[in-house]
Structures are given as structure tokens and as C-alpha cells.
Design an enzyme around this catalytic site. Sequence first.
Site, PDB file in Angstrom:
ATOM      1  N   GLU A 135     -13.784  33.809 -41.839  1.00 21.68           N
ATOM      2  CA  GLU A 135     -12.730  34.628 -41.249  1.00 21.68           C
ATOM      3  C   GLU A 135     -12.582  35.943 -42.029  1.00 21.68           C
ATOM      4  OE1 GLU A 135      -8.675  33.174 -41.738  1.00 21.68           O
ATOM      5  OE2 GLU A 135      -8.378  33.492 -39.597  1.00 21.68           O
ATOM      6  N   GLY A 147      -1.039  29.444 -42.003  1.00 28.46           N
ATOM      7  CA  GLY A 147      -1.622  30.359 -42.979  1.00 28.46           C
ATOM      8  C   GLY A 147      -3.075  30.008 -43.211  1.00 28.46           C
ATOM      9  N   SER A 148      -3.545  30.323 -44.415  1.00 29.26           N
ATOM     10  CA  SER A 148      -4.975  30.179 -44.687  1.00 29.26           C
ATOM     11  C   SER A 148      -5.345  28.728 -45.011  1.00 29.26           C
ATOM     12  CB  SER A 148      -5.355  31.076 -45.862  1.00 29.26           C
ATOM     13  OG  SER A 148      -4.648  30.660 -46.998  1.00 29.26           O
ATOM     14  N   GLY A 199      -3.252  25.901 -47.140  1.00 31.37           N
ATOM     15  CA  GLY A 199      -2.991  24.661 -46.412  1.00 31.37           C
ATOM     16  C   GLY A 199      -3.451  23.447 -47.217  1.00 31.37           C
ATOM     17  N   LYS A 202      10.463  29.712 -45.264  1.00 27.81           N
ATOM     18  CA  LYS A 202      10.089  30.787 -46.202  1.00 27.81           C
ATOM     19  C   LYS A 202       9.316  31.850 -45.435  1.00 27.81           C
ATOM     20  CE  LYS A 202       6.558  31.637 -48.904  1.00 27.81           C
ATOM     21  NZ  LYS A 202       6.505  33.107 -48.754  1.00 27.81           N
ATOM     22  N   CYS A 258      -4.944  34.998 -35.918  1.00 30.62           N
ATOM     23  CA  CYS A 258      -5.715  33.789 -36.256  1.00 30.62           C
ATOM     24  C   CYS A 258      -6.643  33.405 -35.114  1.00 30.62           C
ATOM     25  CB  CYS A 258      -4.790  32.650 -36.611  1.00 30.62           C
ATOM     26  SG  CYS A 258      -3.539  32.398 -35.364  1.00 30.62           S
ATOM     27  N   GLU A 294      -1.473  24.855 -39.111  1.00 37.98           N
ATOM     28  CA  GLU A 294      -2.132  25.850 -38.253  1.00 37.98           C
ATOM     29  C   GLU A 294      -2.855  26.800 -39.187  1.00 37.98           C
ATOM     30  OE1 GLU A 294      -2.175  25.834 -35.064  1.00 37.98           O
ATOM     31  OE2 GLU A 294      -0.345  24.886 -34.337  1.00 37.98           O
TER      32      GLU A 294
HETATM   33  P1  NAD Z   1      -1.640  32.593 -46.869  1.00 33.96           P
HETATM   34  O1  NAD Z   1      -2.107  31.182 -46.800  1.00 33.96           O
HETATM   35  O2  NAD Z   1      -2.034  33.400 -48.037  1.00 33.96           O
HETATM   36  O3  NAD Z   1      -0.044  32.654 -46.840  1.00 33.96           O
HETATM   37  C1  NAD Z   1       0.698  32.037 -45.808  1.00 33.96           C
HETATM   38  C2  NAD Z   1       2.063  31.712 -46.354  1.00 33.96           C
HETATM   39  O4  NAD Z   1       1.909  30.720 -47.359  1.00 33.96           O
HETATM   40  C3  NAD Z   1       2.782  32.891 -47.006  1.00 33.96           C
HETATM   41  O5  NAD Z   1       4.158  32.835 -46.646  1.00 33.96           O
HETATM   42  C4  NAD Z   1       2.601  32.607 -48.497  1.00 33.96           C
HETATM   43  O6  NAD Z   1       3.651  33.116 -49.293  1.00 33.96           O
HETATM   44  C5  NAD Z   1       2.627  31.101 -48.525  1.00 33.96           C
HETATM   45  N1  NAD Z   1       1.977  30.495 -49.691  1.00 33.96           N
HETATM   46  C6  NAD Z   1       0.955  30.986 -50.433  1.00 33.96           C
HETATM   47  N2  NAD Z   1       0.639  30.121 -51.427  1.00 33.96           N
HETATM   48  C7  NAD Z   1       1.472  29.058 -51.306  1.00 33.96           C
HETATM   49  C8  NAD Z   1       1.623  27.828 -52.015  1.00 33.96           C
HETATM   50  N3  NAD Z   1       0.857  27.514 -53.053  1.00 33.96           N
HETATM   51  N4  NAD Z   1       2.553  26.970 -51.588  1.00 33.96           N
HETATM   52  C9  NAD Z   1       3.337  27.251 -50.525  1.00 33.96           C
HETATM   53  N5  NAD Z   1       3.249  28.394 -49.827  1.00 33.96           N
HETATM   54  C10 NAD Z   1       2.316  29.296 -50.197  1.00 33.96           C
HETATM   55  O7  NAD Z   1      -2.061  33.248 -45.505  1.00 33.96           O
HETATM   56  P2  NAD Z   1      -1.793  34.743 -45.060  1.00 33.96           P
HETATM   57  O8  NAD Z   1      -2.772  35.578 -45.776  1.00 33.96           O
HETATM   58  O9  NAD Z   1      -0.355  35.066 -45.141  1.00 33.96           O
HETATM   59  O10 NAD Z   1      -2.144  34.643 -43.503  1.00 33.96           O
HETATM   60  C11 NAD Z   1      -3.421  34.759 -43.040  1.00 33.96           C
HETATM   61  C12 NAD Z   1      -4.005  33.404 -42.720  1.00 33.96           C
HETATM   62  O11 NAD Z   1      -3.143  32.677 -41.858  1.00 33.96           O
HETATM   63  C13 NAD Z   1      -5.307  33.520 -41.967  1.00 33.96           C
HETATM   64  O12 NAD Z   1      -6.216  32.584 -42.462  1.00 33.96           O
HETATM   65  C14 NAD Z   1      -4.924  33.182 -40.542  1.00 33.96           C
HETATM   66  O13 NAD Z   1      -5.964  32.722 -39.743  1.00 33.96           O
HETATM   67  C15 NAD Z   1      -3.864  32.172 -40.741  1.00 33.96           C
HETATM   68  N6  NAD Z   1      -2.979  32.108 -39.570  1.00 33.96           N
HETATM   69  C16 NAD Z   1      -3.052  31.013 -38.764  1.00 33.96           C
HETATM   70  C17 NAD Z   1      -2.267  30.940 -37.607  1.00 33.96           C
HETATM   71  C18 NAD Z   1      -2.352  29.771 -36.691  1.00 33.96           C
HETATM   72  O14 NAD Z   1      -1.434  29.552 -35.917  1.00 33.96           O
HETATM   73  N7  NAD Z   1      -3.413  29.006 -36.719  1.00 33.96           N
HETATM   74  C19 NAD Z   1      -1.391  31.973 -37.318  1.00 33.96           C
HETATM   75  C20 NAD Z   1      -1.336  33.069 -38.164  1.00 33.96           C
HETATM   76  C21 NAD Z   1      -2.134  33.112 -39.303  1.00 33.96           C
END
Ligand code: NAD
Length: 490
Positions: A384, A231-232, A236, A178, A287, A253
Site C-alpha cells: 500500500e 488503520g494500518s 492493527g 480516539k 483504504c 479495518e
Molecule cells: P495508523 O495505523 O498509523 O494509525 C491509525 C490510528 O491508530 C491513529 O489514530 C493512531 O494514532 C492510532 N495508533 C497508532 N499506534 C497505535 C497503538 N500502538 N495503539 C493504539 N492506537 C495506535 O494508520 P494511519 O496512518 O492513520 O492510516 C492509514 C492506514 O489506515 C492505511 O493503511 C489505510 O489503508 C488504513 N485505513 C483503513 C480503512 C478501512 O476501513 N479499511 C479506512 C481508512 C484507513
Amino acid sequence: MHELKKYWQNYINGAWVDASDKGRIAIENPATGEQIAEVARAGKADVDHAVASARRAFNSRELYSMRPVNRGAMLFEIARHMTEMADEIALAECLDNGKTLTGGKNEALAAARYFTYYGGLTDKLEGRMIPLGADYVDYTVPTPFGVSAQIVPWNFPLQIAARSVACALATANTVVLKSPELSPLSTYFIAEACHRAGVPKGAVNILCGYGHDCGASLVSHPDIDHIVFIGSVATGQSILRAAAERVIPCVMELGGKSAAILFKDADIEQAVNSTASGIFTHAGQVCSAQSRLIVPKALEDEVVERLAAKANSLSIGPGIDGHDITPVISGPQADKIEGMCRAAVQAGAEAVTGGRKAPDLPGHFIEPTIFTRLTPDMTIAREEVFGPVLSILTFEDPEEAISIANGTDYGLCAGVYTRDLATAHWAADRLVAGQVFVNEWFAGGIETPFGGMKRSGYGREKGQEALLNYVQTKNVGIRITSGGGGRPGG
Ligand code: NAD
């Protein structure tokens, strides 16, 4: 220059398709706030379709039965097609994500490199033989999980998707990915490259939808076997709860609040340049950004002055015009960052530079920001921000510096600026982080394992270690004789 396509479909079962309910998501250029394209909006029915396709592709054993060297060659082909499309990809990444064209092209080339790197490892993932005496043969087999559900964020969607898809294919898993609803366009080029490279139908499916709908349907789907989430922390955690229901293995991650310690013997010019790149690259939406710098009290004024001069020298504007500080991804994200800066000032912090949206620009721009007069317990120094915002803290003795660096819930990256190898090693040994950079933030690459400790997550992406997240060990024990040490009769 290439033209950006106005409508992008999902890629399911080897075909480009609309959403089953014909829904669409509007994609905005963060540098202008204008709509630039639409993508098909996948929902639960589309997730069901994609997972069923990935399941059929996995059960066919087509990928698994290939000689690994041939599977590797298939990944090289994907890389070749990604490279051929690098200029188109750069434009998409520039317009829907805000990067410069150079940054977008680097994304495309890095994505291609993931496919060559893991393509070269497909035939090197070996099991081992375990000695049990003459009557037995016992061996282990690294075995794919099955259908890997992958969810990626908007900051580096292409690179992150490429590394997860490449690992999955290298190990003969199939994929439903996705893409992020704010910045999905570049990920479709992975689907296109897989299509052109002849990847079996259904082995890679890429769809875009909202997290609460498409993402939640995917991670709770009864027929997935593995989850990769980037993601966040909050998202997670909700995915881990869904995974726990079915005991699905996850790679997580998550976010970071990574700190570098500048020791008094450091090359200050080098540390200042590295810190500026560590926090202002991609407007801090990284990140692994270096969002904290911990300096000796005696050097605070000099370091702050030099960093402020550096920040003030950076140009702010659209990536397509090659500016240094490019936009953050959306209006709500810019509001959130500005709100955190305002709250920091109210809590007693001083914004030496920035701390607000850039005036007179139509898109979502935040000025490069440096905060001082902080205590480690302040929110701006602990949480963050995901924007171009640096927190500078001070220390009197090295133990205190380590304690401040380790004093948040995160443990993604850490850094040390020093000319002394013993100091570097002493600090690296004590910093609780998955990756430690010495004298250059972001030192490392596709070959170096990357991932978090504490609430920054677990599992490793990049490097050879990543492949181990995509296989489970099967042990096969064979009794080869009915006794007598296997001596053939007659
Ligand atoms: P987010 O968690 O809001 O979204 C990430 C993804 O998850 C998106 O595709 C979103 O549509 C999906 N998502 C949201 N709610 C969901 C649910 N309930 N079930 C399944 N999927 C869902 O994060 P963001 O705002 O897109 O990205 C920023 C965050 O990601 C920051 O905290 C950053 O540090 C982290 N990040 C981490 C890494 C790493 O490798 N450690 C890399 C890039 C970003």
C-alpha cells in the site's frame, strides 16, 4: 465563512476539558505546512477518565433501557445537528485534512447519514425464539458488549468515527473514541452533536492523543469490552496483541492494495474515468483506493496513454481552492510516498506520469503517478502506498489476471471492467476481497457492507452487517412448568 477555532478540547463525561497535564498537539494545514490550531493532548490519565465515564454510563443502563425506537430518534437528532453544522465541519475538514470544501461538506453529510441509517435500524435488531417444546420458552437477545474503544485514522476521520459511534449507540454500547492526531478536528463535531442531542453523559467520549500513548493506553485498558480499529496493518497487529491479553472482540479495518481487472470487451473510457477517480480521489489516501489496474497486454498502450492524459489534466493545489489533487496529510507521508516511487524506478518500473512531489508548492503535494513495466512481485505493485500512485500490470489470459489481482497479502476491494455479465460474475466469484465493484469503482454506499479479507482485516462496517459486530448473542432458556405441559391448576 466560519472561523476555525484555535484550540479544541477533549469531550469526556459530557464536558469539554483540557488534557490533565495541559498538554497540546499542534495541528497543521497540509496544503501550506502552517499551524492552524491546537488540540488538547490526551494521555493515560485522560483515557482512565473517559473509560470510567463510559463505564458508568453503560452500567446505568440508560441507553439499554430506552425503547429502541427512542434510541433511534436520539440518533436522528445527532444527524440533524451534524447537518446543521455541515459548513463548519467542511471548513475544519478542508483545513486540517486537505479536502476541498465540497469534499468536507460531503463528509459531514455522510456522517449525518450514518446516524439516520443506524437510527432507523435500532428497533429492527431482533432476537429469535427457539422451539424446545411446551415446557420451555427459549429466546436470544442481541446484547451490547459494554464500553467500545474506537481508534480511527486521519484520511476520513469524521465518516469513519460516525459509522462506529452510530453503530455503538444504536446497540446501546458506550464509546471512547480516539481521534487521529494528524487530523482530529472534524470528529469533535460528533461530540458537539451528541451533546446537543441529549445523549446521556459519558455515553460518548472523544479525545485526541498520540497512538503510542493515548491509543495504546485505551486498547490495553482493563475496563474496555470491545475494540474497533481502522488503520494500518502494523498498528492493527499491535492492538490485536493487547486485545488477546483480555480476550476482547475486535473489528479490524486495515489497509488494501486493491486491483481492478479490465477485460478486453470493457468500455475503456468508462474504465479510465472510474480508475482515475478510484486512485486520485483524496490524493489516493483511501483504504479502498483502486491502486492497481490489470489490463490485457494488447490494450496496454491505449489504456496507459488515456490514463496518462487524464492524470496530466488534473490540477494540483489546496483543497480550499477546489483543486483535483489535494495534499497528502504530512511531510513524512509525502517523503514516504516519494521514496516508494524512487525505489520503484530503481527496481525497473517506469513512471509514465508523476513519481515525485509537486515542485513549487509549499504544502505536501504528490503528482498523480502512473507506473508501468511492472512485475507483480515488485514492492510498488504489492504494498500500500496511500498516495495518488497507480500500478498498471498486464495479463494474457483471464486466470492470470485473477492470480495477479489475488496475489497480495490484502483483500479489501477488487473491481472488474467488462460489458459481459458472465465475465463480471466469473471474476467477482474468484476475487478474494470483501467488496467487488463492477464498472464503477466505489459503487456502493453506507448501506453496503464493507471490510476486508486476508490482512485487510475482519468484521464489517457499513450496512446492516455492521450492527452484528456490536452485539453478542445471549440465549435465555426458561423451564416454564414443573411438568404436565403447563396446564394451570384449579
Ligand atoms: P495508523 O495505523 O498509523 O494509525 C491509525 C490510528 O491508530 C491513529 O489514530 C493512531 O494514532 C492510532 N495508533 C497508532 N499506534 C497505535 C497503538 N500502538 N495503539 C493504539 N492506537 C495506535 O494508520 P494511519 O496512518 O492513520 O492510516 C492509514 C492506514 O489506515 C492505511 O493503511 C489505510 O489503508 C488504513 N485505513 C483503513 C480503512 C478501512 O476501513 N479499511 C479506512 C481508512 C484507513
